[in-house]
Motif scaffolding. Structure first.
Motif, PDB file in Angstrom:
ATOM      1  N   ARG A  27      35.833  42.614  40.122  1.00 36.77           N
ATOM      2  CA  ARG A  27      36.417  43.229  41.328  1.00 36.77           C
ATOM      3  C   ARG A  27      37.207  44.485  40.967  1.00 36.77           C
ATOM      4  O   ARG A  27      37.075  45.534  41.601  1.00 36.77           O
ATOM      5  CB  ARG A  27      37.324  42.239  42.065  1.00 36.77           C
ATOM      6  N   PHE A  28      38.037  44.376  39.956  1.00 38.22           N
ATOM      7  CA  PHE A  28      38.909  45.464  39.530  1.00 38.22           C
ATOM      8  C   PHE A  28      38.112  46.688  39.092  1.00 38.22           C
ATOM      9  O   PHE A  28      38.444  47.816  39.435  1.00 38.22           O
ATOM     10  CB  PHE A  28      39.784  44.960  38.368  1.00 38.22           C
ATOM     11  N   SER A  29      37.049  46.445  38.332  1.00 36.04           N
ATOM     12  CA  SER A  29      36.301  47.545  37.719  1.00 36.04           C
ATOM     13  C   SER A  29      35.147  48.059  38.561  1.00 36.04           C
ATOM     14  O   SER A  29      34.490  49.021  38.180  1.00 36.04           O
ATOM     15  CB  SER A  29      35.751  47.086  36.368  1.00 36.04           C
ATOM     16  N   GLY A  30      34.900  47.432  39.691  1.00 33.32           N
ATOM     17  CA  GLY A  30      33.766  47.862  40.501  1.00 33.32           C
ATOM     18  C   GLY A  30      32.431  47.422  39.915  1.00 33.32           C
ATOM     19  O   GLY A  30      31.419  48.076  40.105  1.00 33.32           O
ATOM     20  N   GLY A  31      32.453  46.311  39.191  1.00 31.38           N
ATOM     21  CA  GLY A  31      31.218  45.753  38.656  1.00 31.38           C
ATOM     22  C   GLY A  31      30.866  46.197  37.252  1.00 31.38           C
ATOM     23  O   GLY A  31      29.702  46.114  36.841  1.00 31.38           O
ATOM     24  N   ALA A  32      31.849  46.637  36.480  1.00 29.94           N
ATOM     25  CA  ALA A  32      31.585  47.032  35.091  1.00 29.94           C
ATOM     26  C   ALA A  32      31.026  45.840  34.319  1.00 29.94           C
ATOM     27  O   ALA A  32      31.367  44.687  34.591  1.00 29.94           O
ATOM     28  CB  ALA A  32      32.855  47.546  34.426  1.00 29.94           C
ATOM     29  N   PRO A  33      30.175  46.122  33.348  1.00 29.17           N
ATOM     30  CA  PRO A  33      29.503  45.040  32.612  1.00 29.17           C
ATOM     31  C   PRO A  33      30.445  44.081  31.897  1.00 29.17           C
ATOM     32  O   PRO A  33      31.508  44.466  31.419  1.00 29.17           O
ATOM     33  CB  PRO A  33      28.657  45.780  31.577  1.00 29.17           C
ATOM     34  N   LEU A  34      29.984  42.848  31.831  1.00 29.24           N
ATOM     35  CA  LEU A  34      30.585  41.821  30.996  1.00 29.24           C
ATOM     36  C   LEU A  34      29.648  41.662  29.812  1.00 29.24           C
ATOM     37  O   LEU A  34      28.462  41.370  29.990  1.00 29.24           O
ATOM     38  CB  LEU A  34      30.707  40.501  31.758  1.00 29.24           C
ATOM     39  N   LEU A  35      30.159  41.864  28.611  1.00 25.15           N
ATOM     40  CA  LEU A  35      29.336  41.805  27.408  1.00 25.15           C
ATOM     41  C   LEU A  35      29.605  40.523  26.631  1.00 25.15           C
ATOM     42  O   LEU A  35      30.766  40.104  26.525  1.00 25.15           O
ATOM     43  CB  LEU A  35      29.650  42.998  26.502  1.00 25.15           C
ATOM     44  N   PRO A  36      28.568  39.918  26.076  1.00 28.53           N
ATOM     45  CA  PRO A  36      28.811  38.755  25.223  1.00 28.53           C
ATOM     46  C   PRO A  36      29.537  39.216  23.959  1.00 28.53           C
ATOM     47  O   PRO A  36      29.424  40.381  23.557  1.00 28.53           O
ATOM     48  CB  PRO A  36      27.407  38.246  24.899  1.00 28.53           C
ATOM     49  N   PRO A  37      30.275  38.320  23.324  1.00 35.03           N
ATOM     50  CA  PRO A  37      31.010  38.695  22.109  1.00 35.03           C
ATOM     51  C   PRO A  37      30.071  38.785  20.897  1.00 35.03           C
ATOM     52  O   PRO A  37      30.272  38.128  19.879  1.00 35.03           O
ATOM     53  CB  PRO A  37      32.053  37.582  21.970  1.00 35.03           C
TER      54      PRO A  37
END
Length: 180
Positions: free
Chosen positions: A151-161
């Motif tokens: 929500r905060f980032s406007g849908g910026a990616p979530l990357l696996p570690p």
């Protein structure tokens, strides 16, 4: 400078802290690698001086440019179940991210999008400014705050570690930023 990549996505991503990797060490290693490649990298990485991890151990942020340290935890005693994050410590460290926005480096790393940021505090204003400026930003988010990050980032990616996934994101994002 553009505020987003050509496809409209923000030039920001968060490595998901799902407990499978030491994400603080991973983020610091990525920052070091990018600097070795000749990129200007600014920001903050988390260290735990006593060797512990998590909110129950002392937390110190290190400025990648100056190596200045910012204590961002408060000693609440061994019996406390509360998070030891010190909002005043984070407020002092926020100057590092504001200076990064002024310097417009190739990449900014921020130790965490955590509970403070999810609630609109912590480094929220600084992270939003970096994203608005289109400066590539890499941070870490715990799984419990992943929705708030989205929500905060406007849908910026979530990357696996995982190093390979992060390296792919960095290559694409830094190339797009260089061509903007």
């Amino acid at each position: 400078m553009s505020s987003a990549c050509d496809d409209g996505a923000p030039r920001a991503a968060a490595i998901v802290d799902d407990g499978t990797a030491d994400v603080d060490t991973l983020l610091a290693a990525i920052a070091c690698q990018q600097r070795r490649l000749g990129r200007a990298v600014h920001g903050l990485v988390m260290t735990h001086p006593d060797g512990g991890h998590g909110c129950a151990s002392p937390m110190v942020l290190v400025d990648l440019q100056t190596l200045d340290e910012y204590l961002v935890s408060q000693p609440l005693g061994s019996g406390s179940g509360a998070c030891r994050a010190d909002p005043q410590g984070f407020a002092r460290a926020s100057a590092v991210l504001r200076r990064a926005a002024e310097a417009v480096p190739d990449l900014v790393v921020s130790n965490r999008f955590g509970a403070l940021e999810a609630e609109g505090g912590g480094f929220s204003a600084e992270l939003l400014e970096l994203m608005a400026l289109g400066i590539p930003l890499l941070t870490v988010v715990a799984t419990r705050h992943a929705e708030a990050w989205q929500r905060f980032s406007g849908g910026a990616p979530l990357l696996p570690p995982e190093r390979a996934a992060i390296d792919r994101w960095l290559a694409a994002t830094l190339a797009a930023a260089a061509h903007a």
